[in-house]
Design a protein around this motif. Structure first.
Motif, PDB file in Angstrom:
ATOM      1  N   CYS A 236      -2.236 -46.714 -35.651  1.00 34.45           N
ATOM      2  CA  CYS A 236      -2.646 -45.778 -34.566  1.00 34.45           C
ATOM      3  C   CYS A 236      -2.105 -44.393 -35.026  1.00 34.45           C
ATOM      4  O   CYS A 236      -0.950 -44.101 -34.923  1.00 34.45           O
TER       5      CYS A 236
ATOM      6  N   CYS B  71       0.220 -43.457 -31.523  1.00 32.59           N
ATOM      7  CA  CYS B  71       1.613 -43.908 -31.266  1.00 32.59           C
ATOM      8  C   CYS B  71       2.271 -44.615 -32.413  1.00 32.59           C
ATOM      9  O   CYS B  71       3.283 -45.166 -32.203  1.00 32.59           O
TER      10      CYS B  71
ATOM     11  N   CYS C 200      -7.013 -47.872 -30.424  1.00 38.01           N
ATOM     12  CA  CYS C 200      -5.279 -48.476 -30.097  1.00 38.01           C
ATOM     13  C   CYS C 200      -5.249 -49.288 -29.062  1.00 38.01           C
ATOM     14  O   CYS C 200      -5.750 -48.871 -27.970  1.00 38.01           O
TER      15      CYS C 200
ATOM     16  N   LEU D 281      -2.703 -50.357 -27.742  1.00 34.05           N
ATOM     17  CA  LEU D 281      -1.579 -49.680 -27.057  1.00 34.05           C
ATOM     18  C   LEU D 281      -1.931 -48.413 -26.307  1.00 34.05           C
ATOM     19  O   LEU D 281      -1.592 -48.258 -25.008  1.00 34.05           O
ATOM     20  N   CYS D 282      -2.359 -47.377 -26.681  1.00 32.66           N
ATOM     21  CA  CYS D 282      -2.698 -46.086 -26.025  1.00 32.66           C
ATOM     22  C   CYS D 282      -3.883 -45.495 -26.191  1.00 32.66           C
ATOM     23  O   CYS D 282      -4.424 -44.674 -25.507  1.00 32.66           O
TER      24      CYS D 282
HETATM   25 ZN   LIG Z   1      -1.747 -45.770 -30.357  1.00 38.91          ZN
END
Ligand SMILES: [Zn+2]
Length: 175
Positions: free
Chosen positions: A142, A145, A158, A160-161
């Motif tokens: 990513c 992040c 991503c 996560l983010c």
């Molecule tokens: Zn990310």
């Protein structure tokens, strides 16, 4: 196998795993059918063929195997590799072949483009193979992040983010 210069993959996983790698703890080099036969029968009994083993192709172009669920970085002795993934064999002594092979390694996050290195290593060992990865994973870092992602169903975002992931393999963008 022909092809241009091969990409060299650095370990990109968690630092604590890399720290656990000790000299001599590396995997076994499989250079021929007899090597694989010995390895499958070794370590206190015949290994279960139904589950995949961890493999890497070292910078020397040779196949290295470690028991399933081993970390790829340990299999590689902490070094860079030409390819990494999981492999499952079928057959009998002297007639082993590759039933399934993937580039599944979250330690090295190799691109499916590393197949020629895998094919070369298997051919050097005299192991018939399917001609390509039977399972291909698309790894992306990513840009937002830094998380390592596996792209599923062409969803380039991503986990996560939510940042957009690049179309092309990008683990060489962080030195
Ligand atoms: Zn990310």
């Amino acid at each position: 196998m022909a092809g241009g210069p091969r990409r060299r993959y650095r370990y990109v996983g968690p630092a604590e795993l890399s720290d656990e790698v000790r000299p001599g703890g590396e995997a076994v080099v499989i250079g021929c059918q007899a090597d694989l036969d010995r390895w499958l029968k070794g370590r206190g009994g015949v290994q279960d063929l139904d589950e995949p083993f961890t493999f890497v192709v070292g910078l020397d172009g040779l196949l290295r195997l470690a028991p399933r669920r081993s970390e790829h970085v340990a299999c590689a002795g902490g070094r860079d590799v030409l390819a990494a993934g999981e492999v499952r064999f079928a057959g009998t002594a002297g007639e082993w072949s590759v039933a399934q092979v993937s580039n599944q390694s979250t330690g090295y996050c190799p691109d499916p483009d590393c197949w020629p290195a895998v094919a070369g290593a298997l051919e050097r060992a005299g192991l018939p193979h399917p001609g390509d990865f039977t399972d291909k994973l698309l790894f992306r870092r990513c840009p937002g992040c830094g998380e390592r992602n596996v792209v599923k169903d062409r969803y380039f975002f991503c986990d996560l983010c939510g940042a957009m992931l690049p179309e092309h393999w990008n683990f060489d963008c962080w030195a």
